[in-house]
Design a protein around this motif. Structure first.
Motif: not given
Ligand SMILES: [Zn+2]
Length: 493
Positions: A60-83
């Protein structure tokens, strides 16, 4: 031990319960995607191969913020480069699987509609690959249809499978763009350029695509390399420095590997430092640790640790380099390489896996380097007043026979003409006598017919090179960028 692993996998506790527990303790909501509306637009914000590799889904994307669902919170940094500005949520495997199926549906719909038209299917594939931050695209005949894989941040991942006939049309289109023979059993190589539509973070930088055919048992494979003509902090691109064609390909290939020792060589003021900074700019990312040691810091690079040498306190290049190498850096640049000792230190570091870059005025020091960029600067003709002419008789004689009044000129003229044709700078039937060259004239906009400089670079990797700097000068004279006189000056050095 095995029981313990089973428990970790969630078999005893139940996967949902385990992840719900993790979500509670992290203070992050838990979502089940079958109960949410997955927005196709949000979904494609994270390219599918990345979603698959890191089990992370934007839904879901609203007002420039994207809701992302993931299995392991540590994986969030793997998409850092997408900004992306993200709100993380934990989810279960079932949910990720569902989202990946949605991707396939979106892709299938897109490609099914295009299957009749190879051109548009090829365009879509290319923009999908670029959106996915792929550096390479591999198209390979597989048991059923065509397997498409992307190389993203060094790893080859499956992107999609296409019906055989769509795959063939796409291949045919890429080959025609790269001016390759439609049917051949030999290795072929060509390139073309595209301007992809503007997208977040990439403006509309042109992309140069190198196409290689690889004969295989099941049929021909196609390998594409995508290189954004990225303009970074320095404001320069490799193209704007004068790199093109085979030299540019060789350099990109070397940079992709990110290992070994690269030395930029040339006299003072020949653009070595600018070249190195442009390379660092291309490498610069939050995932790499970059350090420099320099006599004077000419450009500030965000994310890099830059050190200035201070011989008065014993901080020489070699001392600084030794200190740097004790820390953990992926890339180290040395501004002034002026001794064998420094080269030896750099070689040793390169062997340990640090990507080493340096600049030197001393051409005898480049021997141990894996990649050498030999560079010169010549004056650029003023584009307002340059005067066209065709080569004079004695110039022509020299160009055509390769041996003129000065046989020691060090240039292979036939090679220059072949390169001009290969890069479409002149048409195939042209000879030297047909080509237009330019002389400086002079106007109010320039300095005696010249304005600014143009770079000439020879890129040598593992002993393999293209045009040398003199030949590069002639290449650029034939393009109207400089004059034959200026190119000849390089030969007289
Ligand atoms: Zn002028």
């Amino acid at each position: 031990m095995e029981r313990e692993l089973d428990w970790l996998k969630g078999d005893m506790l139940g996967e949902d319960e385990m992840r719900r527990g993790a979500a509670r303790s992290l203070g992050v909501p838990f979502v089940i995607l079958s109960r949410e509306d997955i927005s196709p637009d949000a979904l494609t914000l994270i390219p599918e191969p990345l979603s698959r590799a890191h089990t992370i889904v934007a839904y879901r994307a609203e007002d420039g913020t994207v809701e992302v669902a993931l299995l392991d919170i540590a994986d969030l940094e793997k998409i850092d480069f997408l900004k992306l500005k993200t709100k993380p949520r934990l989810t279960n495997r079932e949910s990720v699987k569902l989202a990946l199926l949605q991707y396939q549906k979106i892709l299938k719909e897109k490609f099914a509609a295009l299957s009749q038209r190879g051109v548009e299917a090829a365009d879509s594939l290319l923009s999908h690959a670029l959106q996915s931050n792929a550096t390479h695209v591999h198209l390979e005949p597989a048991a059923a249809g065509m397997l498409v894989r992307y190389r993203i941040r060094g790893a080859l991942v499956e992107a999609m499978r296409l019906p055989q006939e769509v795959g063939e049309k796409i291949n045919a289109h890429f080959k025609s763009l790269a001016k390759l023979f439609p049917v051949s059993t030999a290795f072929q190589e060509g390139r073309f350029k595209v301007s992809p539509p503007a997208q977040a973070g990439h403006n509309d930088e042109p992309v140069s695509v190198q196409v290689r055919t690889v004969p295989g048992v099941r049929g021909e494979k196609l390998h594409l390399r995508l290189a954004r003509e990225k303009q970074g902090q320095t404001g320069y691109t490799l193209e704007s420095l004068g790199l093109h064609g085979g030299q540019l390909e060789r350099l990109h290939e070397f940079l992709d590997k990110r290992e070994g020792l690269l030395l930029a060589c040339g006299p003072r003021g020949s653009g070595k430092t600018t070249t190195l900074y442009t390379l660092l700019d291309l490498l610069n990312s939050p995932h790499l640790s970059i350090a420099t040691i320099e006599n004077s810091i000419e450009f500030h690079l965000p994310l890099a640790a830059q050190t200035r040498v201070r011989p008065e306190i014993g901080l020489t290049i070699d001392a600084g380099l030794r200190a740097l190498l004790r820390t953990d850096h992926d890339v180290v640049m040395v501004g002034d390489v002026n001794s064998r000792d420094t080269v030896a230190l750099m070689q040793a570091a390169a062997k340990r896996g640090v990507f080493m870059l340096g600049a030197t005025e001393d051409s005898s020091l480049v021997e141990g380097a894996d990649c050498v960029i030999n560079g010169r600067l010549v004056k650029k003709l003023c584009q307002h007043c340059k005067a066209a002419y065709t080569l004079l008789r004695d110039e022509l004689e020299m160009f055509e026979t390769g041996a003129g009044p000065d046989a020691s000129v060090g240039a292979n003229f036939g090679k220059v003409l072949a390169a001009l044709k290969e890069e479409d700078a002149v048409s195939q039937e042209k000879q030297w006598k047909d080509l237009q060259f330019y002389k400086p004239a002079g106007c109010e906009k320039c300095d005696n017919g010249y304005k600014g400089y143009v770079g000439l670079q020879e890129v040598i990797v593992a002993g393999e090179s293209g045009l040398n700097v003199i030949e590069e000068g002639l290449f650029k004279a034939a393009q109207g960028l400089t004059s034959v006189e200026e190119a000849a000056k390089v030969a007289q050095e």
